[in-house]
Design a protein around this motif. Sequence first.
Motif, mmCIF file in Angstrom:
data_model
loop_
_atom_site.group_PDB
_atom_site.id
_atom_site.type_symbol
_atom_site.label_atom_id
_atom_site.label_comp_id
_atom_site.label_asym_id
_atom_site.label_seq_id
_atom_site.Cartn_x
_atom_site.Cartn_y
_atom_site.Cartn_z
ATOM 1 N N PHE A 112 26.998 16.386 32.791
ATOM 2 C CA PHE A 112 26.964 17.702 32.152
ATOM 3 C C PHE A 112 26.772 18.804 33.188
ATOM 4 O O PHE A 112 27.464 19.822 33.161
ATOM 5 C CB PHE A 112 25.840 17.774 31.108
ATOM 6 C CG PHE A 112 25.629 19.152 30.564
ATOM 7 C CD1 PHE A 112 26.444 19.644 29.566
ATOM 8 C CD2 PHE A 112 24.631 19.968 31.083
ATOM 9 C CE1 PHE A 112 26.274 20.936 29.079
ATOM 10 C CE2 PHE A 112 24.453 21.248 30.602
ATOM 11 C CZ PHE A 112 25.276 21.737 29.598
ATOM 12 N N CYS A 113 25.842 18.591 34.116
ATOM 13 C CA CYS A 113 25.558 19.598 35.139
ATOM 14 C C CYS A 113 26.763 19.829 36.050
ATOM 15 O O CYS A 113 27.094 20.976 36.375
ATOM 16 C CB CYS A 113 24.341 19.194 35.971
ATOM 17 S SG CYS A 113 22.793 19.300 35.065
ATOM 18 N N TYR A 155 31.259 23.338 37.613
ATOM 19 C CA TYR A 155 32.676 23.606 37.895
ATOM 20 C C TYR A 155 33.213 24.728 37.020
ATOM 21 O O TYR A 155 34.043 25.514 37.461
ATOM 22 C CB TYR A 155 33.522 22.338 37.705
ATOM 23 C CG TYR A 155 33.514 21.442 38.915
ATOM 24 C CD1 TYR A 155 33.969 21.900 40.152
ATOM 25 C CD2 TYR A 155 33.061 20.141 38.834
ATOM 26 C CE1 TYR A 155 33.961 21.088 41.271
ATOM 27 C CE2 TYR A 155 33.053 19.306 39.938
ATOM 28 C CZ TYR A 155 33.507 19.790 41.158
ATOM 29 O OH TYR A 155 33.496 18.986 42.266
ATOM 30 N N LYS A 156 32.733 24.813 35.775
ATOM 31 C CA LYS A 156 33.191 25.869 34.868
ATOM 32 C C LYS A 156 32.634 27.230 35.258
ATOM 33 O O LYS A 156 33.335 28.239 35.196
ATOM 34 C CB LYS A 156 32.773 25.555 33.428
ATOM 35 C CG LYS A 156 33.554 24.445 32.788
ATOM 36 C CD LYS A 156 33.032 24.192 31.380
ATOM 37 C CE LYS A 156 33.672 22.955 30.781
ATOM 38 N NZ LYS A 156 33.057 22.604 29.493
ATOM 39 N N THR A 157 31.348 27.271 35.643
ATOM 40 C CA THR A 157 30.670 28.555 35.832
ATOM 41 C C THR A 157 30.415 28.939 37.286
ATOM 42 O O THR A 157 30.211 30.111 37.585
ATOM 43 C CB THR A 157 29.310 28.547 35.109
ATOM 44 O OG1 THR A 157 28.475 27.554 35.713
ATOM 45 C CG2 THR A 157 29.478 28.266 33.629
ATOM 46 N N LYS A 199 22.143 28.834 38.086
ATOM 47 C CA LYS A 199 21.249 29.358 37.039
ATOM 48 C C LYS A 199 21.807 29.067 35.649
ATOM 49 O O LYS A 199 21.074 28.698 34.742
ATOM 50 C CB LYS A 199 21.050 30.872 37.214
ATOM 51 C CG LYS A 199 20.296 31.260 38.452
ATOM 52 C CD LYS A 199 18.836 31.035 38.248
ATOM 53 C CE LYS A 199 18.084 31.541 39.466
ATOM 54 N NZ LYS A 199 16.742 31.041 39.502
ATOM 55 N N THR A 200 23.111 29.242 35.486
ATOM 56 C CA THR A 200 23.737 28.972 34.195
ATOM 57 C C THR A 200 23.646 27.489 33.855
ATOM 58 O O THR A 200 23.355 27.116 32.717
ATOM 59 C CB THR A 200 25.214 29.424 34.207
ATOM 60 O OG1 THR A 200 25.271 30.788 34.590
ATOM 61 C CG2 THR A 200 25.864 29.238 32.856
ATOM 62 N N VAL A 201 23.889 26.640 34.844
ATOM 63 C CA VAL A 201 23.782 25.194 34.640
ATOM 64 C C VAL A 201 22.371 24.854 34.162
ATOM 65 O O VAL A 201 22.190 24.105 33.193
ATOM 66 C CB VAL A 201 24.112 24.418 35.932
ATOM 67 C CG1 VAL A 201 23.798 22.943 35.769
ATOM 68 C CG2 VAL A 201 25.559 24.614 36.332
ATOM 69 N N GLN A 202 21.367 25.407 34.835
ATOM 70 C CA GLN A 202 19.985 25.103 34.483
ATOM 71 C C GLN A 202 19.648 25.586 33.073
ATOM 72 O O GLN A 202 19.016 24.863 32.295
ATOM 73 C CB GLN A 202 19.041 25.736 35.510
ATOM 74 C CG GLN A 202 19.153 25.079 36.865
ATOM 75 C CD GLN A 202 18.461 25.862 37.965
ATOM 76 O OE1 GLN A 202 18.258 27.077 37.851
ATOM 77 N NE2 GLN A 202 18.106 25.169 39.043
ATOM 78 N N ALA A 203 20.090 26.792 32.731
ATOM 79 C CA ALA A 203 19.798 27.339 31.402
ATOM 80 C C ALA A 203 20.472 26.518 30.314
ATOM 81 O O ALA A 203 19.849 26.179 29.290
ATOM 82 C CB ALA A 203 20.253 28.797 31.331
ATOM 83 N N LYS A 204 21.746 26.171 30.518
ATOM 84 C CA LYS A 204 22.461 25.383 29.511
ATOM 85 C C LYS A 204 21.879 23.977 29.403
ATOM 86 O O LYS A 204 21.796 23.414 28.312
ATOM 87 C CB LYS A 204 23.955 25.320 29.846
ATOM 88 C CG LYS A 204 24.661 26.636 29.599
ATOM 89 C CD LYS A 204 26.142 26.512 29.799
ATOM 90 C CE LYS A 204 26.808 27.823 29.418
ATOM 91 N NZ LYS A 204 28.247 27.684 29.249
ATOM 92 N N HIS A 205 21.474 23.408 30.524
ATOM 93 C CA HIS A 205 20.862 22.077 30.509
ATOM 94 C C HIS A 205 19.579 22.096 29.687
ATOM 95 O O HIS A 205 19.348 21.220 28.857
ATOM 96 C CB HIS A 205 20.562 21.613 31.944
ATOM 97 C CG HIS A 205 19.940 20.261 32.026
ATOM 98 N ND1 HIS A 205 18.593 20.059 31.834
ATOM 99 C CD2 HIS A 205 20.484 19.040 32.243
ATOM 100 C CE1 HIS A 205 18.336 18.769 31.952
ATOM 101 N NE2 HIS A 205 19.463 18.130 32.204
#
Length: 135
Positions: free
Chosen positions: A78-79, A84-86, A90-96
């Motif tokens: 997922f991360c 790769y998308k964003t 920070k966005t990865v951490q927030a979405k995770h």
Amino acid sequence: MNGCETWKLTKATETKLRTTQRIMERSTMGITLRDRKRASWVREQTRVKNNVEAVKERKWNWADDWITTTWTTKQKVFCVKTYYKTKSFKTVQAKHRRLFNFNYYPNKSKISKWVRNFETYGSVEDRRKARKSPT
């Protein structure tokens, strides 16, 4: 101090540790309570690290190691996908955090490592742990 990482550290346990340490320090220096030397003075003389602080430090290190080694493959994938998308840690951490309902999330170096592993070996797992595909 072996295994102290898993102790339940209560006030009573802390008091016992401090008392025992002070007794041992005074004993090694040949000082009794009648000599009226403060614990801080004894600690300065022996230069021994405070046991309670050492136990707390080891507990935090153990907890950090435990947390950082329990990421599932699903979380890692997922991360990597989200990165790769964003292109934003920070966005990865927030979405995770939102998706997996955790109070903690992988740090930037972990995510970078997973991305590097994926780019290099085609797997988010460590090279040492990754299985070779059947031929």
